[in-house]
Design a protein around this motif. Sequence first.
Motif, PDB file in Angstrom:
ATOM      1  N   CYS B  89     -57.295  -4.727  60.494  1.00  0.00           N
ATOM      2  CA  CYS B  89     -58.852  -6.039  59.714  1.00  0.00           C
ATOM      3  C   CYS B  89     -58.130  -5.865  58.160  1.00  0.00           C
ATOM      4  O   CYS B  89     -57.724  -5.538  57.550  1.00  0.00           O
ATOM      5  CB  CYS B  89     -59.420  -5.541  59.435  1.00  0.00           C
ATOM      6  N   ARG B  90     -58.854  -7.035  57.711  1.00  0.00           N
ATOM      7  CA  ARG B  90     -59.220  -7.542  55.967  1.00  0.00           C
ATOM      8  C   ARG B  90     -60.129  -6.638  55.473  1.00  0.00           C
ATOM      9  O   ARG B  90     -60.444  -5.953  56.384  1.00  0.00           O
ATOM     10  CB  ARG B  90     -58.848  -9.103  56.359  1.00  0.00           C
ATOM     11  N   GLU B  91     -59.712  -6.639  53.833  1.00  0.00           N
ATOM     12  CA  GLU B  91     -60.335  -6.289  53.530  1.00  0.00           C
ATOM     13  C   GLU B  91     -62.309  -5.541  53.711  1.00  0.00           C
ATOM     14  O   GLU B  91     -62.296  -5.132  53.039  1.00  0.00           O
ATOM     15  CB  GLU B  91     -59.783  -6.440  51.540  1.00  0.00           C
ATOM     16  N   ASP B  92     -62.313  -6.818  53.977  1.00  0.00           N
ATOM     17  CA  ASP B  92     -63.877  -7.459  53.875  1.00  0.00           C
ATOM     18  C   ASP B  92     -63.680  -7.036  55.675  1.00  0.00           C
ATOM     19  O   ASP B  92     -65.607  -7.763  56.165  1.00  0.00           O
ATOM     20  CB  ASP B  92     -64.355  -9.002  53.796  1.00  0.00           C
ATOM     21  N   GLY B  93     -62.719  -6.274  56.126  1.00  0.00           N
ATOM     22  CA  GLY B  93     -63.521  -6.159  57.517  1.00  0.00           C
ATOM     23  C   GLY B  93     -63.690  -7.168  58.973  1.00  0.00           C
ATOM     24  O   GLY B  93     -63.408  -6.624  60.061  1.00  0.00           O
ATOM     25  N   GLY B  94     -63.222  -7.897  58.674  1.00  0.00           N
ATOM     26  CA  GLY B  94     -63.105  -8.552  59.851  1.00  0.00           C
ATOM     27  C   GLY B  94     -61.691  -9.155  60.343  1.00  0.00           C
ATOM     28  O   GLY B  94     -60.782  -8.490  59.602  1.00  0.00           O
ATOM     29  N   ILE B  95     -61.517  -8.596  61.280  1.00  0.00           N
ATOM     30  CA  ILE B  95     -60.234  -8.438  62.590  1.00  0.00           C
ATOM     31  C   ILE B  95     -59.546  -9.815  62.226  1.00  0.00           C
ATOM     32  O   ILE B  95     -59.202 -10.901  62.697  1.00  0.00           O
ATOM     33  CB  ILE B  95     -60.507  -8.291  63.738  1.00  0.00           C
TER      34      ILE B  95
END
Lengths: 125, 372
Positions: B89-95
Amino acid sequence: MSNPQNLQYSKEHEWLTEADADGVSTVGITEHAAGALGDIVYVDLPSVGDTVTAGETCGELESTKSVSDLYSPATGEVVAVNQDVIDEPALVNSAAFAGGWLFKLKVTDTDDLLSADEYTAFTAG
Amino acid sequence: MSPRLTALDALHRALGATMTDFAGWDMPLRYGSEREEHLAVRTKAGLFDLSHMGEITVLGPQAGELLDHALVGFISALGVLRARYTMICREDGGILDDLIVYRTAENEYMVVANASNAQVVLDALTERAAGFDAVVRDDRDAYALLAVQGPEANAILSSVTDADLPGLKYYALLPATVAEKQVWLARTGYTGEDGFEIFCAPADAEHLWHALTEAGAPHGLVPAGLSCRDTLRLEAGMPLYGHELDTSLTPFDAGLGRVVRFDKTTNGGDFVGRKALEAAAAQAEVNPPRKLVGLVSEGKRVPRAEYSVVDAEGTVIGRITSGSPSPTLGKPIAIAYLDAAFAAPGTAVAVDVRGKHEPVEVVALPFYKRAR
């Protein structure tokens, strides 16, 4: 695959028989088109009595992966639809030039259609 | 840019495969009828070329810690010769991608990324490796990948290998000799069936394909393309990146929050995306915006990706992420993100199929579960 010499072809991959004594031609899609679509699972055909126009959409062919418009290669009145392919769409894959025909129409006009050799060259390019 | 070819390209063409461009690779879509290939995998076995998948090796004393930091899973807790489904995931939680990680040795892991995301994953892992005593190695060209999937897979494999197949559990792997070639043999797959994935040297792929084809013939094994792979995973309710998963969604949005392991004990428990994912977990607990559900249609028209799901008034209440005729169920099925209020199994909703509202029923995923 070979395209029957006695048919005419549209660039949208429909085939059209020569008109019979009553002026009625049969329409289907080519083996080339059926092969490109993959397993056909649903066909939406015009109804008997509808007038269809050469080069315009008159139905849908739905395969596992996609849905494609069906174009009419000729203008005229629909006089029959193939209930067999409505019941068993896979017939279009297995017998595109025979039992998998789609509808019959009383032709008043046709698009500029291709001969078998021209269509073969068209799909090879 | 011309598409990349797998080591089996000539073979696919000789078999008359319909090829398709997939994530920059020229891949077999189907060899004949995708429906027959699908049913063969469900009832007998199918042989897939999955060489487009992206293998990345992570090795070194801190390989496990690096992966604990870079991925949402608790990777260092994975036993040697075991595999795990996880996400990056990214830092913002996006997969960024969903992954299978195989632990190939005490200090070595093989991360398998989707072809379309392999570079993204490689770049992210490389960047996230800073400060860890570990190396991230691009092994995309080092492996070809074959898969034998279906109820006959075990019988087929056992005739070409002495490896301990009964001892090879689901989501485990073994270094093995298959048809005289050294491979990694993994009991993984993405079809909902029992099966094996075989990571081999590209130079050995053709030999293995022939050996498996020969061994599989009496069992009804057929070559199977990406088209049926997609309908198989759809019936099995398995998410596909770019459809059910993307950077706008967290694992919790996709109903896969269980892959996020907040209980990691390495790196002080921290990992990329932790903060955002904790918020997403809390949100999912109290007020999930949309839920991933299954839809089954009684009609013949197929709900497809990006079509809208509507209620009785025609208000949009969701969107389809994947849809196809189901060869096993004999009717169209779809996966959709649906407003939580409509997500209970049995709810009647409709799909806007090119302007016509086709009635569908909400069902629990998966659509298909093999008998064990």
